[in-house]
Scaffold this motif. Structure first.
Motif, PDB file in Angstrom:
ATOM      1  N   PHE A  35     -19.956  10.468  24.720  1.00 57.85           N
ATOM      2  CA  PHE A  35     -21.018   9.326  24.385  1.00 57.85           C
ATOM      3  C   PHE A  35     -22.712   9.989  24.522  1.00 57.85           C
ATOM      4  CE2 PHE A  35     -18.639   5.465  24.989  1.00 57.85           C
ATOM      5  CZ  PHE A  35     -17.546   5.848  25.916  1.00 57.85           C
ATOM      6  N   TYR A  37     -26.248   8.024  24.777  1.00 61.83           N
ATOM      7  CA  TYR A  37     -26.891   6.877  25.513  1.00 61.83           C
ATOM      8  C   TYR A  37     -28.489   7.266  25.196  1.00 61.83           C
ATOM      9  CZ  TYR A  37     -22.999   4.491  27.415  1.00 61.83           C
ATOM     10  OH  TYR A  37     -21.657   3.622  27.543  1.00 61.83           O
ATOM     11  N   GLN A  39     -32.243   6.148  26.804  1.00 61.46           N
ATOM     12  CA  GLN A  39     -33.102   5.297  27.444  1.00 61.46           C
ATOM     13  C   GLN A  39     -34.763   5.254  27.197  1.00 61.46           C
ATOM     14  OE1 GLN A  39     -33.619   6.424  31.812  1.00 61.46           O
ATOM     15  NE2 GLN A  39     -32.974   4.388  32.530  1.00 61.46           N
ATOM     16  N   ARG A  43     -36.663   1.492  30.254  1.00 63.81           N
ATOM     17  CA  ARG A  43     -35.223   1.878  31.206  1.00 63.81           C
ATOM     18  C   ARG A  43     -34.033   1.367  30.878  1.00 63.81           C
ATOM     19  NH1 ARG A  43     -37.710   0.356  36.748  1.00 63.81           N
ATOM     20  NH2 ARG A  43     -35.887  -1.192  36.992  1.00 63.81           N
ATOM     21  N   MET A  45     -30.820   1.082  29.196  1.00 62.61           N
ATOM     22  CA  MET A  45     -29.635   2.024  28.690  1.00 62.61           C
ATOM     23  C   MET A  45     -29.083   1.449  27.568  1.00 62.61           C
ATOM     24  SD  MET A  45     -29.208   5.149  29.548  1.00 62.61           S
ATOM     25  CE  MET A  45     -29.481   5.325  31.473  1.00 62.61           C
ATOM     26  N   LEU A  47     -26.483   2.396  24.318  1.00 60.58           N
ATOM     27  CA  LEU A  47     -25.198   3.212  23.646  1.00 60.58           C
ATOM     28  C   LEU A  47     -25.807   3.673  22.108  1.00 60.58           C
ATOM     29  CD1 LEU A  47     -22.456   4.493  23.723  1.00 60.58           C
ATOM     30  CD2 LEU A  47     -21.413   2.468  22.485  1.00 60.58           C
ATOM     31  N   MET A  89     -35.604   8.939  26.421  1.00 57.71           N
ATOM     32  CA  MET A  89     -34.608   9.871  26.930  1.00 57.71           C
ATOM     33  C   MET A  89     -33.147   9.668  26.362  1.00 57.71           C
ATOM     34  SD  MET A  89     -35.645  12.084  29.432  1.00 57.71           S
ATOM     35  CE  MET A  89     -34.409  12.325  30.608  1.00 57.71           C
ATOM     36  N   PHE A  91     -29.234  10.869  26.533  1.00 59.13           N
ATOM     37  CA  PHE A  91     -28.290  11.345  27.771  1.00 59.13           C
ATOM     38  C   PHE A  91     -27.031  11.475  26.909  1.00 59.13           C
ATOM     39  CE2 PHE A  91     -30.713  11.278  31.441  1.00 59.13           C
ATOM     40  CZ  PHE A  91     -31.498  10.013  31.257  1.00 59.13           C
ATOM     41  N   ASP A  95     -17.152  10.769  30.852  1.00 51.98           N
ATOM     42  CA  ASP A  95     -16.484  10.147  31.661  1.00 51.98           C
ATOM     43  C   ASP A  95     -17.458   9.600  32.785  1.00 51.98           C
ATOM     44  OD1 ASP A  95     -13.963  11.186  34.479  1.00 51.98           O
ATOM     45  OD2 ASP A  95     -14.025   8.921  33.195  1.00 51.98           O
ATOM     46  N   MET A  96     -18.464   9.248  32.180  1.00 51.52           N
ATOM     47  CA  MET A  96     -19.424   8.463  32.923  1.00 51.52           C
ATOM     48  C   MET A  96     -20.116   9.392  33.826  1.00 51.52           C
ATOM     49  SD  MET A  96     -19.790   5.420  31.704  1.00 51.52           S
ATOM     50  CE  MET A  96     -20.822   4.496  32.837  1.00 51.52           C
ATOM     51  N   ARG A  97     -20.111  10.839  33.666  1.00 54.33           N
ATOM     52  CA  ARG A  97     -21.087  11.628  34.133  1.00 54.33           C
ATOM     53  C   ARG A  97     -22.046  12.019  33.254  1.00 54.33           C
ATOM     54  NH1 ARG A  97     -17.472  10.121  37.701  1.00 54.33           N
ATOM     55  NH2 ARG A  97     -17.306  11.547  39.520  1.00 54.33           N
ATOM     56  N   PHE A  98     -23.409  12.101  33.383  1.00 49.67           N
ATOM     57  CA  PHE A  98     -24.437  12.145  32.646  1.00 49.67           C
ATOM     58  C   PHE A  98     -25.230  13.313  32.832  1.00 49.67           C
ATOM     59  CE2 PHE A  98     -26.178   7.787  31.099  1.00 49.67           C
ATOM     60  CZ  PHE A  98     -24.903   7.048  31.744  1.00 49.67           C
ATOM     61  N   GLY A  99     -25.554  13.908  31.682  1.00 51.74           N
ATOM     62  CA  GLY A  99     -26.219  14.993  31.634  1.00 51.74           C
ATOM     63  C   GLY A  99     -27.612  15.093  32.021  1.00 51.74           C
ATOM     64  N   ALA A 100     -28.347  16.054  32.187  1.00 48.93           N
ATOM     65  CA  ALA A 100     -29.764  15.937  32.763  1.00 48.93           C
ATOM     66  C   ALA A 100     -30.841  15.172  31.877  1.00 48.93           C
ATOM     67  CB  ALA A 100     -30.311  17.316  33.111  1.00 48.93           C
ATOM     68  N   ARG A 103     -35.866  14.660  26.707  1.00 46.70           N
ATOM     69  CA  ARG A 103     -36.890  13.642  26.321  1.00 46.70           C
ATOM     70  C   ARG A 103     -37.259  13.978  24.941  1.00 46.70           C
ATOM     71  NH1 ARG A 103     -39.716  10.347  29.278  1.00 46.70           N
ATOM     72  NH2 ARG A 103     -38.958  11.151  31.075  1.00 46.70           N
TER      73      ARG A 103
END
Lengths: 108, 116
Positions: A35, A37, A39, A43, A45, A47, A89, A91, A95-100, A103
């Protein structure tokens, strides 16, 4: 364990031009979903786009498209005809783990 | 409700106090996630619930952090003996299906926690 890497902390694009945000990931799974996303300053979030790993065709949502390279474990996001409202931002998510995050600034 | 609701929206607490953050997911969403986001940074995964159980709590930073979910709905994140480094925005998300993160997740507006 899944990991997601976004190597561009900041990107800038001129309004109406195209920009590509990079993402690489690592997983031992063969079937998974990726995915993007966004932001915005609010703030909230949102998709942007989703890609299923077993589909070879790159996902597209209006001005947003991805370049999914499964063998290279790469998942970049292309924003065409950039608009001021695209500033946010971004992202990359596995698997619901986000990159850093990256921006994105859009210049008028 | 129509979306994920978090309360309070802002919380200021003194160092050493305990705080509870609440998340009301979208009705019917079995998966629920908690994240921590420091200013201008990415989302740090804390814990994942599937129904009332937490198959993945690997992201909880210390034993001062705990979370529970009751009735497959509301979740509470508790931080005991708060420290200044706990200051951040705590985000909650829910989705229909949790395993493999296959479906879109919907996020609350977050709770901004400030420890003074």
């Amino acid at each position: 364990a899944q990991t997601v890497t976004q190597s561009q902390p900041e990107m800038s694009v001129q309004e109406a031009e195209t920009v590509t945000l990079s993402c690489t990931y690592d997983t031992s799974e063969s079937d998974y979903y990726l995915f993007w996303y966004k932001q915005p300053p609010s703030r909230q979030m949102i998709l942007v786009i989703r890609q299923e790993a077993y589909k070879q065709q790159n996902a597209t949502e209006n001005r947003f498209s991805v370049n999914f390279q499964k063998a290279a474990k790469s998942f970049s996001l292309k924003i065409s005809d950039s608009q001021l409202g695209d500033a946010a931002m971004y992202f990359c998510v596995l698997d619901m783990r986000f990159g850093a995050g990256t921006r994105l600034t859009v210049k008028p | 409700g129509a979306g994920v609701s978090q309360s309070p929206s802002n919380k200021v607490t003194e160092k050493g106090k305990d705080v509870e953050l609440r998340c009301d997911p979208i009705s019917g969403h079995t998966a629920l996630y908690w994240y921590r986001q420091s200013l201008g940074q990415g989302l740090e995964f804390l814990i994942y619930f599937q129904g009332n159980s937490a198959p993945d709590k690997s992201g909880l930073p210390s034993d001062r952090f705990s979370a529970e979910r009751t009735g497959g709905s509301v979740s509470t994140l508790t931080i005991q003996r708060t420290q200044q480094e706990d200051s951040a925005v705590y985000l909650c998300a829910s989705s229909l299906v949790g395993t493999g993160g296959r479906t879109e997740a919907f996020f609350g507006q977050g709770t901004r926690l400030t420890v003074v």
